[in-house]
Design an enzyme around this catalytic site. Structure first.
Site, mmCIF file in Angstrom:
data_model
loop_
_atom_site.group_PDB
_atom_site.id
_atom_site.type_symbol
_atom_site.label_atom_id
_atom_site.label_comp_id
_atom_site.label_asym_id
_atom_site.label_seq_id
_atom_site.Cartn_x
_atom_site.Cartn_y
_atom_site.Cartn_z
ATOM 1 N N LYS A 244 40.056 72.780 73.906
ATOM 2 C CA LYS A 244 41.372 73.313 74.226
ATOM 3 C C LYS A 244 41.309 74.838 74.224
ATOM 4 O O LYS A 244 40.782 75.447 73.296
ATOM 5 C CB LYS A 244 42.402 72.822 73.196
ATOM 6 N N GLU A 329 58.016 59.104 68.864
ATOM 7 C CA GLU A 329 59.406 59.273 68.440
ATOM 8 C C GLU A 329 60.030 57.974 67.936
ATOM 9 O O GLU A 329 60.841 57.985 67.008
ATOM 10 C CB GLU A 329 60.238 59.834 69.602
ATOM 11 N N ARG A 357 63.666 59.063 73.943
ATOM 12 C CA ARG A 357 62.614 58.047 73.936
ATOM 13 C C ARG A 357 62.802 57.031 72.815
ATOM 14 O O ARG A 357 62.142 55.992 72.794
ATOM 15 C CB ARG A 357 61.255 58.730 73.793
#
Length: 585
Positions: A244, A329, A357
């Site tokens: 990353k 979530e 969600r």
């Protein structure tokens, strides 16, 4: 330059393989130049430059369908599919969104901004291809952080039972937004350490074929791996290990801070990492201070601790009283309910756009049995402009109508912290708090008895016109009231409702006796929202005209806040104009 000559993947395919690293260097330089000026998802995009080039070098988009999970890492993809000018010319930096969009290009399968959906998309695309006699490839490109989402597992589980071409590229950089959380990541670590030969293999256990690429930033290795699986007749996972922020030291050293950044000094990296929003920091510090004397208080996040104000330092202070469930979530809501049912106190900090969600868990796991947990809902405001994928405008219609749920809408820091403490400590209701948006406001110490549900605050008594400003829109109502009084000489009533899930019938009834016009203001979708509740209350009483001001039910891309307020007639001057016109008509 190579990049300037690429108008689509067909131009990329004309390059020799030994030219690809030169193209990658140009792409990375263009990314850094633009991101240093505009900000954006810096770490994710720098990490997948080579993988994206290899995908388009081998596969034949748009005939082959490539679905990018979340799609916050599609900047290189956009450059290679006819949108390079938006990354090379500062005058065109705003021409594209930060996520994939079929409105921009036929190479973008869908507008995606929420995580863990790509494999399910791929399963549907592959099935449709076979039913319609197609012979193209389907590729899902998903990061390791997204694998913690339940839909990612559901998609992989389904893919493992399929018997057709379906390629899942797992981009493993050993990071999500924050450090990865969950048992799955232990197996990914084993696979990395053994070159993909570990005895345990999560993907194989689900019935998927598997190929490992130890250096996911090596173009030759990537091109070979993708060429090998192109046209495959069964589902396979290609597990690539990337870095990353690859190619930019500050982003490599601090992947969490550089996940999404503001503009920065390209030479030093200064200015890039964003500090958490002020109210998020206030929230986290307030909770950590309480935790010191309350060992049963837990703060929960679903992979977004920075949004909740929990920096690495504050997470360390909270210790095991801070619980990150990963980007999941639905689990976060149910875990929060379980914490409270188990005797702890819990508050789940979540962005409004992500709480969508977990709507079922809010309705079922929290509200059906009236579990007294607390949710702090950030970003449910038009004062947080984002791509269409991340708006939180639906929070009041979504939460304000769930049985048993109390949705509070404070306006100042003092009211917010008072509401937060009450939501954590009370034992009667599931409570959500609409964290104020816009400029942070301070006010008098809050002595509100939040347990007196739906008891609005009459800030200023008056006649003729009543202005009711919910949450972040109360300051607009306040300024509009001053304008009305200056223009007409008549003091209007001013109401801070504080509750988004109900109405104060007693106060609204009293106002009807001296006000012929009531104006409601809210910074979200007005249909099904707070104003609708007020309008329904006054429905039978023809003496009161109700003007409901808010947003229309439509998709919006990035916008200017002031222009949006003007377009929906919610500037203080427009509110005053409309109220005066209504009362004199």
């Amino acid at each position: 330059m190579y990049l300037e000559a690429i108008t689509g993947p067909e131009d990329l395919k004309r390059l020799d393989r030994d030219e690809l690293p030169l193209l990658a260097a140009e792409v990375r330089a263009a990314l850094l130049q633009k991101l240093s000026r505009t900000g954006g998802h810096t770490g994710p995009n720098l990490g997948v430059v080579e993988a994206t080039i290899a995908l388009h070098y081998v596969f034949d988009s748009p005939q082959d369908r490539i679905v990018f999970d979340v799609s916050h890492q599609t900047y290189t993809h956009k450059m290679l599919t006819g949108r390079a000018e938006a990354f090379l010319d500062p005058a065109h930096y705003g021409d594209v969104t930060g996520f994939s969009s079929p409105y921009e290009s036929e190479h973008d399968v869908a507008t995606t901004g929420h995580t863990s959906t790509s494999v399910s998309w791929a399963c549907g695309l592959a099935t449709a291809r076979d039913l319609t006699g197609g012979d193209w490839n389907v590729v899902a490109f998903i990061g390791d952080g997204s694998l913690s989402g339940g839909e990612a597992f559901e998609g992989l589980d389904l893919a493992g039972s399929m018997k057709n071409n379906l390629i899942v590229v797992v981009n493993d950089n050993d990071a999500s937004i924050a450090p990865n959380v969950g048992g799955l990541y232990g197996n990914l670590a084993e696979l990395r350490a053994t070159g993909g030969r570990a005895g345990r293999n999560f993907f194989r256990d689900l019935g998927l074929d598997y190929r490992f690429v130890p250096d996911g930033n090596d173009l030759d290795a990537l091109v070979d791996a993708f060429a090998e699986v192109k046209g495959i007749d069964h589902p396979i996972v290609v597990h690539i290990v990337t870095r990353k922020g690859n190619g930019y030291g500050p982003a490599e050293r601090s992947p969490e801070a550089w996940h999404s950044t503001g503009p920065f000094d390209l030479a030093t990296g200064e200015g890039g990492p964003k500090a958490p929003p002020e109210l998020a920091t206030i929230t986290a510090r307030h909770l950590v201070a309480r935790m010191a004397s309350e060992p049963d208080l837990v703060a929960v996040t679903a992979g977004t601790p920075g949004m909740f104000g929990f920096t690495p330092e504050l997470r360390a202070q909270a210790g095991r009283q801070f619980l990150d469930v990963g980007i999941a979530e639905q689990s976060a809501v149910s875990v929060t309910a379980g914490l409270v049912r188990g005797g702890a106190k819990a508050v789940y900090g979540v962005m409004s756009t992500f709480l969508q969600r977990a709507y079922d868990q809010v309705a079922q796991d929290l509200c059906l049995d009236c579990v007294p947990a607390c949710l702090a809902v950030f970003g449910g405001t038009l004062f947080a402009p984002h791509d269409a994928t991340h708006h939180g405008f639906q929070d009041v219609p979504m939460l304000g109508n769930v049985p048993n749920l109390v949705y509070l809408a404070p306006t100042t820091v003092e009211q917010y912290l008072s509401a937060l403490d009450w939501g954590i400590d009370q034992t009667d209701y599931p409570v959500a708090i609409k964290v104020p948006g816009g400029p942070v406001r301070h006010g008098a110490p809050c002595e509100k008895d939040w347990g007196r549900l739906n008891s609005f605050e009459l800030v200023q008594d008056g006649r003729g016109i009543a202005l009711v400003g919910l949450g972040s829109m109360f300051p607009v109502a306040e300024r509009a009231a001053a304008i009305i009084e200056k223009r007409t000489g008549v003091t209007p009533a001013l109401v801070n409702p504080l509750y988004a899930s109900g109405v104060d019938g007693a106060l609204l009834g009293e106002l009807a006796g001296r006000c012929s016009v009531v104006v409601t203001l809210e910074d979200g979708i007005v249909s099904g929202g707070f104003g609708d509740k007020v309008a329904r209350f006054y429905g039978p009483d023809r003496r009161v005209a109700v003007l409901c001001r808010g947003l229309a039910k439509q998709v919006r891309e990035r916008y200017d806040v002031d222009e949006l307020l003007r377009s929906v007639r919610m500037t203080p001057e427009q509110v005053a104009d409309d109220a005066i016109a209504a009362v004199t008509s």
